[in-house]
Design a protein around this motif. Structure first.
Motif, PDB file in Angstrom:
ATOM      1  N   ALA A  82       0.828  -1.205   0.000  1.00 49.11           N
ATOM      2  CA  ALA A  82       0.000   0.000   0.000  1.00 49.11           C
ATOM      3  C   ALA A  82       0.864   1.258   0.000  1.00 49.11           C
ATOM      4  O   ALA A  82       0.555   2.244  -0.692  1.00 49.11           O
ATOM      5  CB  ALA A  82      -0.923  -0.012   1.213  1.00 49.11           C
ATOM      6  N   TYR A  83       1.962   1.238   0.763  1.00 50.35           N
ATOM      7  CA  TYR A  83       2.879   2.382   0.789  1.00 50.35           C
ATOM      8  C   TYR A  83       3.455   2.617  -0.606  1.00 50.35           C
ATOM      9  O   TYR A  83       3.510   3.752  -1.102  1.00 50.35           O
ATOM     10  CB  TYR A  83       3.991   2.104   1.793  1.00 50.35           C
ATOM     11  CG  TYR A  83       4.900   3.272   2.100  1.00 50.35           C
ATOM     12  CD1 TYR A  83       4.562   4.202   3.071  1.00 50.35           C
ATOM     13  CD2 TYR A  83       6.109   3.432   1.441  1.00 50.35           C
ATOM     14  CE1 TYR A  83       5.394   5.280   3.369  1.00 50.35           C
ATOM     15  CE2 TYR A  83       6.953   4.499   1.728  1.00 50.35           C
ATOM     16  CZ  TYR A  83       6.595   5.409   2.691  1.00 50.35           C
ATOM     17  OH  TYR A  83       7.434   6.472   2.977  1.00 50.35           O
ATOM     18  N   LEU A 112       1.214   6.304  -7.236  1.00 46.64           N
ATOM     19  CA  LEU A 112       0.126   7.185  -7.671  1.00 46.64           C
ATOM     20  C   LEU A 112       0.608   8.629  -7.761  1.00 46.64           C
ATOM     21  O   LEU A 112       0.291   9.352  -8.719  1.00 46.64           O
ATOM     22  CB  LEU A 112      -1.054   7.064  -6.697  1.00 46.64           C
ATOM     23  CG  LEU A 112      -2.295   7.894  -7.031  1.00 46.64           C
ATOM     24  CD1 LEU A 112      -2.847   7.507  -8.395  1.00 46.64           C
ATOM     25  CD2 LEU A 112      -3.357   7.711  -5.958  1.00 46.64           C
ATOM     26  N   ILE A 113       1.389   9.054  -6.784  1.00 49.68           N
ATOM     27  CA  ILE A 113       1.940  10.413  -6.821  1.00 49.68           C
ATOM     28  C   ILE A 113       2.874  10.580  -8.011  1.00 49.68           C
ATOM     29  O   ILE A 113       2.833  11.593  -8.733  1.00 49.68           O
ATOM     30  CB  ILE A 113       2.675  10.726  -5.496  1.00 49.68           C
ATOM     31  CG1 ILE A 113       1.676  10.756  -4.334  1.00 49.68           C
ATOM     32  CG2 ILE A 113       3.416  12.051  -5.587  1.00 49.68           C
ATOM     33  CD1 ILE A 113       2.327  10.850  -2.973  1.00 49.68           C
ATOM     34  N   LEU A 114       3.732   9.587  -8.235  1.00 47.25           N
ATOM     35  CA  LEU A 114       4.696   9.654  -9.340  1.00 47.25           C
ATOM     36  C   LEU A 114       3.992   9.778 -10.686  1.00 47.25           C
ATOM     37  O   LEU A 114       4.424  10.549 -11.563  1.00 47.25           O
ATOM     38  CB  LEU A 114       5.582   8.405  -9.311  1.00 47.25           C
ATOM     39  CG  LEU A 114       6.592   8.241 -10.466  1.00 47.25           C
ATOM     40  CD1 LEU A 114       7.592   9.389 -10.464  1.00 47.25           C
ATOM     41  CD2 LEU A 114       7.297   6.899 -10.367  1.00 47.25           C
ATOM     42  N   GLY A 122       1.729  16.801 -11.521  1.00 53.61           N
ATOM     43  CA  GLY A 122       1.852  17.631 -12.714  1.00 53.61           C
ATOM     44  C   GLY A 122       0.643  17.534 -13.617  1.00 53.61           C
ATOM     45  O   GLY A 122       0.476  18.349 -14.530  1.00 53.61           O
ATOM     46  N   HIS A 123      -0.208  16.525 -13.384  1.00 49.74           N
ATOM     47  CA  HIS A 123      -1.410  16.343 -14.204  1.00 49.74           C
ATOM     48  C   HIS A 123      -2.685  16.592 -13.414  1.00 49.74           C
ATOM     49  O   HIS A 123      -3.752  16.769 -14.007  1.00 49.74           O
ATOM     50  CB  HIS A 123      -1.454  14.927 -14.786  1.00 49.74           C
ATOM     51  CG  HIS A 123      -0.246  14.565 -15.588  1.00 49.74           C
ATOM     52  ND1 HIS A 123      -0.002  15.074 -16.848  1.00 49.74           N
ATOM     53  CD2 HIS A 123       0.814  13.759 -15.298  1.00 49.74           C
ATOM     54  CE1 HIS A 123       1.137  14.583 -17.316  1.00 49.74           C
ATOM     55  NE2 HIS A 123       1.663  13.789 -16.383  1.00 49.74           N
ATOM     56  N   VAL A 124      -2.598  16.541 -12.091  1.00 52.31           N
ATOM     57  CA  VAL A 124      -3.758  16.801 -11.232  1.00 52.31           C
ATOM     58  C   VAL A 124      -3.346  17.829 -10.182  1.00 52.31           C
ATOM     59  O   VAL A 124      -2.146  18.060  -9.965  1.00 52.31           O
ATOM     60  CB  VAL A 124      -4.250  15.500 -10.551  1.00 52.31           C
ATOM     61  CG1 VAL A 124      -4.646  14.459 -11.593  1.00 52.31           C
ATOM     62  CG2 VAL A 124      -3.199  14.947  -9.621  1.00 52.31           C
ATOM     63  N   PRO A 125      -4.317  18.456  -9.518  1.00 49.55           N
ATOM     64  CA  PRO A 125      -3.969  19.420  -8.466  1.00 49.55           C
ATOM     65  C   PRO A 125      -3.115  18.776  -7.365  1.00 49.55           C
ATOM     66  O   PRO A 125      -3.219  17.570  -7.096  1.00 49.55           O
ATOM     67  CB  PRO A 125      -5.326  19.868  -7.931  1.00 49.55           C
ATOM     68  CG  PRO A 125      -6.263  19.639  -9.065  1.00 49.55           C
ATOM     69  CD  PRO A 125      -5.763  18.420  -9.771  1.00 49.55           C
ATOM     70  N   ALA A 170      -0.420   7.327   2.702  1.00 47.41           N
ATOM     71  CA  ALA A 170       0.762   6.465   2.682  1.00 47.41           C
ATOM     72  C   ALA A 170       1.561   6.629   3.964  1.00 47.41           C
ATOM     73  O   ALA A 170       2.090   5.653   4.513  1.00 47.41           O
ATOM     74  CB  ALA A 170       1.628   6.797   1.464  1.00 47.41           C
ATOM     75  N   GLY A 171       1.633   7.857   4.460  1.00 46.06           N
ATOM     76  CA  GLY A 171       2.395   8.122   5.676  1.00 46.06           C
ATOM     77  C   GLY A 171       1.840   7.417   6.901  1.00 46.06           C
ATOM     78  O   GLY A 171       2.591   7.154   7.848  1.00 46.06           O
ATOM     79  N   LEU A 172       0.536   7.104   6.887  1.00 43.39           N
ATOM     80  CA  LEU A 172      -0.036   6.338   7.997  1.00 43.39           C
ATOM     81  C   LEU A 172       0.692   5.014   8.184  1.00 43.39           C
ATOM     82  O   LEU A 172       0.765   4.470   9.294  1.00 43.39           O
ATOM     83  CB  LEU A 172      -1.521   6.075   7.743  1.00 43.39           C
ATOM     84  CG  LEU A 172      -2.472   7.269   7.840  1.00 43.39           C
ATOM     85  CD1 LEU A 172      -3.845   6.877   7.326  1.00 43.39           C
ATOM     86  CD2 LEU A 172      -2.569   7.762   9.284  1.00 43.39           C
TER      87      LEU A 172
END
Length: 418
Positions: free
Chosen positions: A80-81, A87-89, A93-96, A107-109
């Motif tokens: 999951a991490y 997902l961020i990678l 640059g394409h979404v807010p 993920a930090g959880l």
């Protein structure tokens, strides 16, 4: 032989997962700057990845303690991490940015799972009699990851671009999946009494915090290292600035952080050859070494003295970590072990973040003053050690530790060899 094989797999998985974890924060910082041109984007992603660990640690620890196969749950957390980072990678640059900061927080959880949650499974791998040496070698994986993770991030970003370190971080976290999945199952335990921490999730979270506060060894180790790690955060922020100030080259400032990590790794490697009989005492000695190193850095007038200062500090930071791990293994009630490890990891991450945040404005006004404050926090941590410990004998034993039995630092009955 099987136990030795499992421990080798455990160490390999821990190194891989923790190196990926150490890379993920700096890699997101560089990715945000590279793809959006704004330092605020990278800083927001990094903050999101770390700020939620204080909540995630205790909750995930309870789930680990409830699980018959905690390794499977740990493997799921690794996956999951990695998915959060991926997902961020793929979308930055394409979404807010705001939704991606939310993804980083989710993920930090699971961040404490890569540290304390993994270490909590060590007794299942080496047995109670092997905890002393096992803790020392496990501590080396933290130091090795702390040394190679940020350095690898910088090298890869320079050579191949900012997205590559994030991809490598994801790969390293996933590479640890098989080792986590194959961790031994927990032996079957009798049902816990409802008044002894069993029941609802939040009741068990409260039981973990209560154990840390009630059991003298855990209380002393936790309070001491929380204060100390705030000072370490200040020292880490100040070290590159000190190197740049003394040499005139900003790039040379990172050498001090490398020296700090190498010193910590070397000190733990030496201790691993002969684990100390009194890890509590090592916590105090190592905290005083961190104070001495920070104070020496504050008065450093040359690069050589600055390097010597961080070497002294590193000689304290490495053994402090492994001694704390040994104390937790020794004193944590078995039924709350995972929760105590992940909760303590969350508290240390939060303390480090607070120290880092304070160091920035202080260093901007006076670098010497910031380093003096770091040394002062280490002295305050040493004072906390003296004030928060219980009596050497007769202190409360964990509820599942047999009374009337003297327990050595490895968790085995006194007088039995590891």
């Amino acid at each position: 032989m099987m136990r030795r094989y499992r421990f080798g797999g455990y160490l390999a998985g821990a190194v891989s997962a923790r190196t990926g974890d150490e890379m993920s924060g700096p890699a997101l910082l560089l990715l945000g700057l590279s793809l959006t041109g704004s330092p605020a984007t990278g800083a927001a992603l990094l903050a999101g990845l770390t700020v939620s660990s204080a909540l995630g640690g205790p909750i995930f620890g309870v789930l680990l303690d409830r699980s018959r196969r905690p390794g499977r749950l740990l493997a799921a957390a690794l996956a999951a991490y990695a998915c959060g980072l991926l997902l961020i990678l793929l979308t930055l640059g394409h979404v807010p940015v705001a939704p991606l900061v939310g993804v980083a927080m989710l993920a930090g959880l699971l961040g404490p799972a890569l540290a304390g949650g993994w270490t909590a499974q060590l007794p299942l791998v080496v047995g109670e009699a092997g905890i002393g040496r096992g803790s020392m070698l496990d501590g080396l994986t933290y130091n090795l990851a702390g040394l190679t993770g940020p350095a690898l991030t910088g090298v890869l970003a320079t050579a191949a671009g900012a997205p590559v370190p994030v991809a490598v971080s994801i790969a390293l976290v996933l590479l640890a999946f098989p080792a986590a999945w194959s961790l031994p199952a927990r032996p079957a335990r009798p049902e816990r009494p409802t008044g002894d921490g069993g029941g609802s999730l939040w009741r068990e979270v409260a039981a973990g915090f209560s154990s840390i506060a009630r059991i003298a060894g855990l209380r002393r180790a936790t309070v001491t290292t929380m204060v100390s790690f705030a000072g370490v955060g200040m020292l880490v922020v100040c070290s590159p600035l000190l190197g740049a100030e003394l040499t005139g080259e900003a790039g040379h400032g990172a050498v001090l952080l490398s020296a700090l990590a190498v010193s910590a790794l070397a000190a733990n490697a030496l201790l691993a050859r002969r684990p100390p009989a009194a890890p509590d005492r090592i916590i105090l000695i190592s905290t005083l070494l961190l104070a001495a190193g920070s104070a020496l850095a504050a008065v450093a007038g040359s690069p050589a003295v600055a390097v010597a200062a961080v070497v002294v500090a590193g000689a304290g930071e490495g053994p402090q970590l492994t001694a704390v791990l040994a104390v937790r293994h020794r004193d944590a009630p078995e039924r709350l072990r995972g929760q105590i490890f992940t909760t303590a990891a969350s508290l240390k991450i939060t303390s480090f973040a607070v120290g880092s945040a304070i160091a920035g404005p202080l260093a901007a006004r006076s670098l010497t003053g910031a380093l003096c404050a770091a040394a002062g926090l280490q002295l305050l941590a040493a004072l906390a050690y003296l004030l928060t410990g219980g009596r050497r004998s007769g202190q409360e034993l964990p509820p599942d530790r047999p009374h009337g039995l003297l327990v050595g630092p490895s968790g085995a009955p006194a007088g039995q060899s590891e």
